[in-house]
Scaffold this motif. Structure first.
Motif, PDB file in Angstrom:
ATOM      1  N   GLU A 281      42.468  40.587  42.378  1.00  0.00           N
ATOM      2  CA  GLU A 281      42.965  40.285  41.028  1.00  0.00           C
ATOM      3  C   GLU A 281      44.490  40.334  40.984  1.00  0.00           C
ATOM      4  OE1 GLU A 281      44.345  41.194  36.997  1.00  0.00           O
ATOM      5  OE2 GLU A 281      44.185  42.696  38.586  1.00  0.00           O
ATOM      6  N   LYS A 282      45.081  41.368  41.572  1.00  0.00           N
ATOM      7  CA  LYS A 282      46.538  41.469  41.599  1.00  0.00           C
ATOM      8  C   LYS A 282      47.151  40.357  42.443  1.00  0.00           C
ATOM      9  CE  LYS A 282      46.501  45.148  39.097  1.00  0.00           C
ATOM     10  NZ  LYS A 282      46.893  45.055  37.663  1.00  0.00           N
ATOM     11  N   LEU A 283      46.494  40.017  43.540  1.00  0.00           N
ATOM     12  CA  LEU A 283      47.022  38.976  44.419  1.00  0.00           C
ATOM     13  C   LEU A 283      47.044  37.620  43.725  1.00  0.00           C
ATOM     14  CD1 LEU A 283      47.941  38.147  47.302  1.00  0.00           C
ATOM     15  CD2 LEU A 283      45.534  37.768  47.845  1.00  0.00           C
ATOM     16  N   PHE A 284      45.936  37.253  43.077  1.00  0.00           N
ATOM     17  CA  PHE A 284      45.858  35.939  42.442  1.00  0.00           C
ATOM     18  C   PHE A 284      46.748  35.874  41.196  1.00  0.00           C
ATOM     19  CE2 PHE A 284      42.186  35.421  45.122  1.00  0.00           C
ATOM     20  CZ  PHE A 284      42.133  34.049  45.347  1.00  0.00           C
ATOM     21  N   VAL A 285      46.786  36.951  40.408  1.00  0.00           N
ATOM     22  CA  VAL A 285      47.627  36.936  39.214  1.00  0.00           C
ATOM     23  C   VAL A 285      49.104  36.871  39.592  1.00  0.00           C
ATOM     24  CG1 VAL A 285      48.358  38.307  37.220  1.00  0.00           C
ATOM     25  CG2 VAL A 285      45.941  38.075  37.739  1.00  0.00           C
ATOM     26  N   ALA A 286      49.501  37.622  40.616  1.00  0.00           N
ATOM     27  CA  ALA A 286      50.892  37.553  41.072  1.00  0.00           C
ATOM     28  C   ALA A 286      51.229  36.158  41.602  1.00  0.00           C
ATOM     29  CB  ALA A 286      51.142  38.612  42.144  1.00  0.00           C
TER      30      ALA A 286
ATOM     31  N   ALA B  12      29.418  51.397  47.742  1.00  0.00           N
ATOM     32  CA  ALA B  12      29.587  49.949  47.594  1.00  0.00           C
ATOM     33  C   ALA B  12      30.354  49.617  46.320  1.00  0.00           C
ATOM     34  CB  ALA B  12      28.217  49.272  47.581  1.00  0.00           C
ATOM     35  N   ALA B  13      30.098  50.349  45.220  1.00  0.00           N
ATOM     36  CA  ALA B  13      30.811  50.102  43.971  1.00  0.00           C
ATOM     37  C   ALA B  13      32.294  50.406  44.109  1.00  0.00           C
ATOM     38  CB  ALA B  13      30.197  50.944  42.853  1.00  0.00           C
ATOM     39  N   ILE B  14      32.630  51.516  44.759  1.00  0.00           N
ATOM     40  CA  ILE B  14      34.039  51.875  44.935  1.00  0.00           C
ATOM     41  C   ILE B  14      34.741  50.867  45.840  1.00  0.00           C
ATOM     42  CG2 ILE B  14      35.596  53.637  45.863  1.00  0.00           C
ATOM     43  CD1 ILE B  14      33.534  55.731  45.014  1.00  0.00           C
ATOM     44  N   ALA B  15      34.076  50.484  46.927  1.00  0.00           N
ATOM     45  CA  ALA B  15      34.664  49.478  47.818  1.00  0.00           C
ATOM     46  C   ALA B  15      34.845  48.148  47.095  1.00  0.00           C
ATOM     47  CB  ALA B  15      33.780  49.300  49.050  1.00  0.00           C
ATOM     48  N   LEU B  16      33.858  47.766  46.279  1.00  0.00           N
ATOM     49  CA  LEU B  16      33.959  46.520  45.520  1.00  0.00           C
ATOM     50  C   LEU B  16      35.084  46.595  44.496  1.00  0.00           C
ATOM     51  CD1 LEU B  16      32.659  43.746  45.157  1.00  0.00           C
ATOM     52  CD2 LEU B  16      31.105  44.761  43.485  1.00  0.00           C
ATOM     53  N   ALA B  17      35.258  47.776  43.876  1.00  0.00           N
ATOM     54  CA  ALA B  17      36.355  47.941  42.920  1.00  0.00           C
ATOM     55  C   ALA B  17      37.711  47.783  43.608  1.00  0.00           C
ATOM     56  CB  ALA B  17      36.256  49.307  42.251  1.00  0.00           C
ATOM     57  N   MET B  18      37.842  48.311  44.806  1.00  0.00           N
ATOM     58  CA  MET B  18      39.102  48.172  45.543  1.00  0.00           C
ATOM     59  C   MET B  18      39.357  46.721  45.909  1.00  0.00           C
ATOM     60  SD  MET B  18      38.747  51.535  48.006  1.00  0.00           S
ATOM     61  CE  MET B  18      40.241  51.168  48.906  1.00  0.00           C
ATOM     62  N   ILE B  19      38.308  46.021  46.338  1.00  0.00           N
ATOM     63  CA  ILE B  19      38.467  44.610  46.694  1.00  0.00           C
ATOM     64  C   ILE B  19      38.832  43.779  45.472  1.00  0.00           C
ATOM     65  CG2 ILE B  19      37.232  42.584  47.553  1.00  0.00           C
ATOM     66  CD1 ILE B  19      35.603  44.469  49.322  1.00  0.00           C
ATOM     67  N   VAL B  20      38.156  44.047  44.343  1.00  0.00           N
ATOM     68  CA  VAL B  20      38.449  43.312  43.113  1.00  0.00           C
ATOM     69  C   VAL B  20      39.883  43.569  42.652  1.00  0.00           C
ATOM     70  CG1 VAL B  20      37.885  43.198  40.655  1.00  0.00           C
ATOM     71  CG2 VAL B  20      36.063  43.113  42.339  1.00  0.00           C
ATOM     72  N   THR B  21      40.331  44.826  42.737  1.00  0.00           N
ATOM     73  CA  THR B  21      41.709  45.151  42.351  1.00  0.00           C
ATOM     74  C   THR B  21      42.712  44.394  43.210  1.00  0.00           C
ATOM     75  OG1 THR B  21      41.025  47.369  41.646  1.00  0.00           O
ATOM     76  CG2 THR B  21      43.360  47.019  42.058  1.00  0.00           C
ATOM     77  N   PHE B  22      42.474  44.384  44.513  1.00  0.00           N
ATOM     78  CA  PHE B  22      43.397  43.689  45.418  1.00  0.00           C
ATOM     79  C   PHE B  22      43.432  42.192  45.129  1.00  0.00           C
ATOM     80  CE2 PHE B  22      43.944  41.323  49.410  1.00  0.00           C
ATOM     81  CZ  PHE B  22      45.238  41.715  49.739  1.00  0.00           C
TER      82      PHE B  22
ATOM     83  N   PHE C  96      36.779  33.918  38.037  1.00  0.00           N
ATOM     84  CA  PHE C  96      38.161  34.309  38.310  1.00  0.00           C
ATOM     85  C   PHE C  96      38.693  33.654  39.585  1.00  0.00           C
ATOM     86  CE2 PHE C  96      41.527  36.968  40.004  1.00  0.00           C
ATOM     87  CZ  PHE C  96      42.308  37.175  38.891  1.00  0.00           C
ATOM     88  N   ILE C  97      37.992  33.847  40.702  1.00  0.00           N
ATOM     89  CA  ILE C  97      38.501  33.335  41.985  1.00  0.00           C
ATOM     90  C   ILE C  97      38.542  31.806  41.979  1.00  0.00           C
ATOM     91  CG2 ILE C  97      38.105  33.245  44.465  1.00  0.00           C
ATOM     92  CD1 ILE C  97      39.036  35.944  43.554  1.00  0.00           C
ATOM     93  N   ILE C  98      37.417  31.183  41.661  1.00  0.00           N
ATOM     94  CA  ILE C  98      37.355  29.717  41.707  1.00  0.00           C
ATOM     95  C   ILE C  98      38.305  29.077  40.689  1.00  0.00           C
ATOM     96  CG2 ILE C  98      35.835  27.729  41.393  1.00  0.00           C
ATOM     97  CD1 ILE C  98      33.575  29.391  42.564  1.00  0.00           C
ATOM     98  N   PRO C  99      38.327  29.523  39.389  1.00  0.00           N
ATOM     99  CA  PRO C  99      39.308  28.929  38.473  1.00  0.00           C
ATOM    100  C   PRO C  99      40.754  29.167  38.892  1.00  0.00           C
ATOM    101  CG  PRO C  99      37.578  30.031  37.238  1.00  0.00           C
ATOM    102  CD  PRO C  99      37.389  30.407  38.680  1.00  0.00           C
ATOM    103  N   SER C 100      41.050  30.310  39.503  1.00  0.00           N
ATOM    104  CA  SER C 100      42.420  30.571  39.944  1.00  0.00           C
ATOM    105  C   SER C 100      42.836  29.608  41.043  1.00  0.00           C
ATOM    106  CB  SER C 100      42.548  32.011  40.433  1.00  0.00           C
ATOM    107  OG  SER C 100      42.257  32.928  39.407  1.00  0.00           O
ATOM    108  N   VAL C 101      41.940  29.376  41.990  1.00  0.00           N
ATOM    109  CA  VAL C 101      42.253  28.446  43.082  1.00  0.00           C
ATOM    110  C   VAL C 101      42.436  27.030  42.544  1.00  0.00           C
ATOM    111  CG1 VAL C 101      41.372  27.442  45.213  1.00  0.00           C
ATOM    112  CG2 VAL C 101      41.106  29.884  44.797  1.00  0.00           C
TER     113      VAL C 101
END
Length: 297
Positions: free
Chosen positions: A218-223, A206-216, A64-69
């Motif tokens: 994902e929304k940032l790159f898609v926007a 760690a899972a909850i923190a990772l979920a928050m980071i992934v959400t942020f 996701f991150i690398i292909p988006s960039v």
């Protein structure tokens, strides 16, 4: 002084010395002496959950991150090439060379919809007068440009999956900790319970923190990709002016007027020719009738 005594060679800088000492301390167990021991004593399910979290995080970065960039960079390069069409001598849109296969295919589809305007004096198509027949958004949209390339449909549900894994790790850790902290007599050792479930709560946090980071992210790159695609469509629509429908209508009206004028001229010519022919036939018939009357007399 310690670094100079430990590494007397001048090729070692102080920063490198500190880095080497830190790695040595980690290897010797000065900072985390029981890290691997703690990992090995984790419950199997908690360890599996932690492994899945790491794998999903690495997959998020890799797919996701690398292909988006990379796609943002390719779209930016495409926009710069599109602005180059405004330079004199580069009016053919097919002259743009796009290395990305999907973007190149979409661009060829859009070029196939362009209309070459005719010179009103010569009737020859002009390369500098391309007109758009469809909006760029009909071809360059989020679904065709990036959604399946960065697996948006999967990664937008990844935070929920990470949270679910964290909850599973919490419950498994609690069940395992209660089993270990409960003695045969039925008493509960609170200290042993806290020590048993501590790692499970760490994994859940760690899972909850990772979920928050992934959400942020994902929304940032898609926007950001949505904004880039919208800007690209705006640049394409600005490059090729619309109005082909009005031009087609004007040409149809002009052609119908010319056809009506030619039909009128043809009708007048036919009427004149028919009049002359009928007059000649009438004169011949009159002359023939007169000749027959003379013969009968």
């Amino acid at each position: 002084e310690f670094c100079e005594g430990r590494f007397p060679s001048s090729r070692y800088s102080p920063c490198l010395c500190v880095a080497r000492e830190t790695v040595t301390a980690l290897a010797d167990g000065w900072l985390m002496p029981d890290l691997f021991q703690q990992v090995t004593v984790l419950p199997a399910v908690v360890l599996a959950v932690a492994t899945l979290l790491v794998v999903l995080a690495l997959g998020f970065v890799a797919w996701f991150i690398i292909p988006s960039v990379r796609l943002r960079w390719k779209l930016g390069r495409f926009k710069r090439q599109l602005r180059g069409l405004r330079q004199p001598g580069r009016t053919d849109p097919r002259s743009i060379v796009i290395k990305d296969r999907r973007l190149a295919h979409l661009w060829l589809q859009y070029c196939g919809t362009l209309h070459l305007s005719l010179n009103p004096r010569t009737g020859v198509p002009e390369l500098a007068a391309h007109r758009s027949t469809v909006a760029a958004e009909a071809i360059f949209n989020s679904q065709s440009v990036f959604e399946d390339r960065i697996h948006t449909e999967f990664f937008k549900h990844l935070p929920g999956l990470l949270t679910g894994l964290g909850i599973i790790g919490t419950f498994v850790g609690l069940i395992n900790g209660l089993g270990q902290a409960t003695s045969k007599s039925g008493t509960l050792d609170t200290v042993l319970l806290i020590g048993s479930v501590k790692e499970a709560f760490y994994v859940s946090a760690a899972a909850i923190a990772l979920a928050m980071i992934v959400t942020f992210l994902e929304k940032l790159f898609v926007a950001g990709l949505h904004c880039t695609v919208e800007q690209l469509c705006h640049d394409i629509d600005a490059q090729f002016s619309p109005g082909v429908g009005e031009e087609y209508l004007s040409r149809l009206v002009h052609a119908s007027e010319e056809s009506a004028a030619q039909a009128r001229i043809l009708k007048d010519a036919l009427v004149g020719d028919l009049t002359t022919i009928l007059e000649r036939l009438t004169q011949r018939q009159i002359a023939s009738a007169a000749a027959q009357n003379e013969d009968l007399q």
